[in-house]
Design a protein around this motif. Structure first.
Motif, PDB file in Angstrom:
ATOM      1  N   THR A 202      79.259  90.111  28.891  1.00 54.09           N
ATOM      2  CA  THR A 202      80.165  90.670  29.730  1.00 54.09           C
ATOM      3  C   THR A 202      79.523  91.826  30.573  1.00 54.09           C
ATOM      4  N   LEU A 203      78.485  92.574  30.138  1.00 56.44           N
ATOM      5  CA  LEU A 203      77.682  93.519  30.919  1.00 56.44           C
ATOM      6  C   LEU A 203      77.335  92.894  32.188  1.00 56.44           C
ATOM      7  N   GLU A 204      76.483  91.655  31.945  1.00 56.63           N
ATOM      8  CA  GLU A 204      75.905  90.942  33.129  1.00 56.63           C
ATOM      9  C   GLU A 204      76.971  90.477  34.111  1.00 56.63           C
ATOM     10  N   LYS A 205      78.134  90.198  33.642  1.00 57.05           N
ATOM     11  CA  LYS A 205      78.901  89.357  34.458  1.00 57.05           C
ATOM     12  C   LYS A 205      79.649  90.363  35.454  1.00 57.05           C
ATOM     13  N   ASN A 206      80.006  91.869  34.749  1.00 58.82           N
ATOM     14  CA  ASN A 206      80.542  92.662  35.453  1.00 58.82           C
ATOM     15  C   ASN A 206      79.772  93.845  36.073  1.00 58.82           C
ATOM     16  N   TYR A 207      78.402  93.793  36.009  1.00 58.64           N
ATOM     17  CA  TYR A 207      77.683  94.950  36.527  1.00 58.64           C
ATOM     18  C   TYR A 207      77.561  94.749  38.169  1.00 58.64           C
ATOM     19  N   LYS A 208      77.595  93.483  38.855  1.00 54.14           N
ATOM     20  CA  LYS A 208      77.607  93.281  40.192  1.00 54.14           C
ATOM     21  C   LYS A 208      79.077  93.705  40.693  1.00 54.14           C
ATOM     22  N   THR A 209      80.105  93.877  40.018  1.00 57.85           N
ATOM     23  CA  THR A 209      81.105  94.503  40.537  1.00 57.85           C
ATOM     24  C   THR A 209      81.341  95.870  40.634  1.00 57.85           C
ATOM     25  N   PHE A 210      80.265  96.553  40.358  1.00 60.77           N
ATOM     26  CA  PHE A 210      80.262  98.039  40.533  1.00 60.77           C
ATOM     27  C   PHE A 210      79.531  98.267  41.684  1.00 60.77           C
ATOM     28  N   ALA A 211      80.039  99.214  42.459  1.00 64.11           N
ATOM     29  CA  ALA A 211      79.322  99.692  43.593  1.00 64.11           C
ATOM     30  C   ALA A 211      78.202 100.613  43.258  1.00 64.11           C
ATOM     31  N   PRO A 212      77.180 100.499  43.864  1.00 66.00           N
ATOM     32  CA  PRO A 212      75.931 101.192  43.681  1.00 66.00           C
ATOM     33  C   PRO A 212      76.302 102.723  43.565  1.00 66.00           C
ATOM     34  N   GLY A 213      75.763 103.707  42.714  1.00 64.35           N
ATOM     35  CA  GLY A 213      76.088 104.892  42.312  1.00 64.35           C
ATOM     36  C   GLY A 213      75.720 105.341  41.035  1.00 64.35           C
ATOM     37  N   VAL A 214      76.447 106.342  40.643  1.00 67.04           N
ATOM     38  CA  VAL A 214      76.371 107.050  39.411  1.00 67.04           C
ATOM     39  C   VAL A 214      76.520 106.139  38.226  1.00 67.04           C
ATOM     40  N   PHE A 215      77.633 105.384  38.060  1.00 71.38           N
ATOM     41  CA  PHE A 215      77.595 104.500  37.059  1.00 71.38           C
ATOM     42  C   PHE A 215      76.926 103.359  36.837  1.00 71.38           C
ATOM     43  N   GLN A 216      76.216 102.734  38.043  1.00 73.91           N
ATOM     44  CA  GLN A 216      75.240 101.637  37.967  1.00 73.91           C
ATOM     45  C   GLN A 216      74.033 102.382  37.581  1.00 73.91           C
ATOM     46  N   ASP A 217      73.583 103.569  38.005  1.00 74.83           N
ATOM     47  CA  ASP A 217      72.290 104.198  37.395  1.00 74.83           C
ATOM     48  C   ASP A 217      72.605 104.386  36.192  1.00 74.83           C
ATOM     49  N   PHE A 218      73.666 104.807  35.650  1.00 68.08           N
ATOM     50  CA  PHE A 218      73.900 105.225  34.080  1.00 68.08           C
ATOM     51  C   PHE A 218      73.623 103.916  33.028  1.00 68.08           C
ATOM     52  N   ILE A 219      73.997 102.646  33.808  1.00 66.49           N
ATOM     53  CA  ILE A 219      73.924 101.444  33.111  1.00 66.49           C
ATOM     54  C   ILE A 219      72.224 101.160  33.066  1.00 66.49           C
ATOM     55  N   ASP A 220      71.663 101.170  34.209  1.00 66.13           N
ATOM     56  CA  ASP A 220      70.271 100.918  34.370  1.00 66.13           C
ATOM     57  C   ASP A 220      69.268 101.964  33.435  1.00 66.13           C
ATOM     58  N   ALA A 221      69.730 103.144  33.200  1.00 67.67           N
ATOM     59  CA  ALA A 221      69.145 104.263  32.584  1.00 67.67           C
ATOM     60  C   ALA A 221      69.188 104.111  31.199  1.00 67.67           C
ATOM     61  N   ASN A 222      70.433 103.281  30.546  1.00 69.56           N
ATOM     62  CA  ASN A 222      70.765 103.432  29.369  1.00 69.56           C
ATOM     63  C   ASN A 222      70.836 102.111  28.688  1.00 69.56           C
ATOM     64  N   LYS A 223      70.680 100.878  29.325  1.00 72.32           N
ATOM     65  CA  LYS A 223      70.976  99.712  28.488  1.00 72.32           C
ATOM     66  C   LYS A 223      70.181  99.494  27.326  1.00 72.32           C
ATOM     67  N   ILE A 224      70.763  98.676  26.570  1.00 76.24           N
ATOM     68  CA  ILE A 224      69.803  98.281  25.339  1.00 76.24           C
ATOM     69  C   ILE A 224      70.309  96.892  24.922  1.00 76.24           C
ATOM     70  N   THR A 225      69.506  96.269  24.088  1.00 72.92           N
ATOM     71  CA  THR A 225      69.539  95.082  23.635  1.00 72.92           C
ATOM     72  C   THR A 225      70.689  95.013  22.373  1.00 72.92           C
ATOM     73  N   THR A 226      71.387  94.003  22.226  1.00 75.03           N
ATOM     74  CA  THR A 226      72.017  93.889  20.961  1.00 75.03           C
ATOM     75  C   THR A 226      71.231  94.135  19.623  1.00 75.03           C
ATOM     76  N   ASP A 227      70.207  93.852  19.748  1.00 70.85           N
ATOM     77  CA  ASP A 227      69.371  93.901  18.451  1.00 70.85           C
ATOM     78  C   ASP A 227      69.172  95.352  18.173  1.00 70.85           C
ATOM     79  N   VAL A 228      68.958  96.307  19.339  1.00 67.45           N
ATOM     80  CA  VAL A 228      68.858  97.784  18.916  1.00 67.45           C
ATOM     81  C   VAL A 228      70.309  98.198  18.391  1.00 67.45           C
ATOM     82  N   SER A 229      71.169  98.023  19.366  1.00 69.28           N
ATOM     83  CA  SER A 229      72.547  98.422  18.995  1.00 69.28           C
ATOM     84  C   SER A 229      72.935  98.126  17.700  1.00 69.28           C
TER      85      SER A 229
END
Length: 258
Positions: A202-229
């Protein structure tokens, strides 16, 4: 009363992939756990879930549950009656939900999108809980976990273009808080968990729909695996106390504002 002297019965929704599948992965490692996993369509079970089912035929049962179908929800009790050990479910993990087809803002979201997300993310989880409630009542554990989202928090609002999704999770959060107060005297422990920015389809599918900026930067800085979560979420679930009930938790154990 409990399911048996040595087993814990888990009911987990939305287990075809992502967070739900990882919950099954981790829970089934303990042979004393009995897991009931739901999928939208039994004819479309993922290979990973099929393998888990084949390897654990005695303590993993898979049933069909479609959140957009009231008749499917109405049939849930009949299905549970045939597979729940001693009529007891100890832990309910409501994970299933949808994100929607695209990023949305309040000025550009159509009626059908609002209604679909409300039906699946806000209303269905409560209707499913109503069916599972009698089985949880018989348990000494009575833990109920709703997978929510930081986008549904009003107190810690993050300016992401997810208006319909965020609103559906905010509505779910109200129900979680209300249920925790309604059932506190019965010994229920009910919480919401934000699973983190988890790398799923779901994240991979929708990531590209977000315009570059604060939210995309937030995702890049905080993304984790399902194993960790899920590993961190299970630490919360396993150690959940009465005092923690009725609150909104981040996967890392910190509290989130409603």
């Amino acid at each position: 009363m409990s399911s048996s002297n040595n087993s814990t019965v888990y009911f987990v929704t939305g287990t075809t992939s992502g967070i739900g599948l990882e919950y099954v992965n981790k829970l089934i490692l303990n042979p004393s756990n009995f897991v009931i996993a739901t999928v939208r369509d039994l004819s479309k079970i993922s290979n990973d879930l099929q393998k888990l089912s084949q390897s654990n035929p005695k303590n993993l049962k898979i049933i069909e549950l479609e959140l957009e179908s009231q008749s499917s929800i109405d049939q849930l009790d009949e299905k549970l009656q045939t597979i729940v050990p001693n009529g007891v479910i100890d832990v309910f993990i409501q994970n299933a939900g949808i994100y929607g087809n695209q990023s949305s803002t309040l000025t550009h979201t159509d009626r059908s999108s609002w209604l679909q997300l409300y039906q699946v993310n806000s209303l269905a989880p409560v209707l499913i809980f109503q069916k599972v409630y009698p089985y949880l009542q018989k348990s000494e554990v009575k833990k109920t976990i709703f997978i929510s989202s930081l986008s549904g928090s009003i107190g810690s609002y993050f300016p992401a273009p997810v208006a319909s999704y965020g609103q559906s999770k905010a509505a779910l959060n109200y129900s979680i808080k209300a249920l925790s107060e309604e059932l506190r005297s019965e010994g229920f422990k009910i919480i919401a968990i934000h699973p983190g920015v988890v790398i799923t389809k779901t994240l991979e599918k929708n990531y590209k729909t977000f315009a570059p900026g604060v939210f995309q930067d937030f995702i890049d800085a905080n993304k984790i695996t399902t194993d960790v979560s899920v590993g961190k979420q299970l630490e919360i679930v396993d150690n959940l106390t009465d005092d923690q009930s009725g609150k909104f938790w981040n996967y890392d154990g910190t509290e989130v504002q409603w």
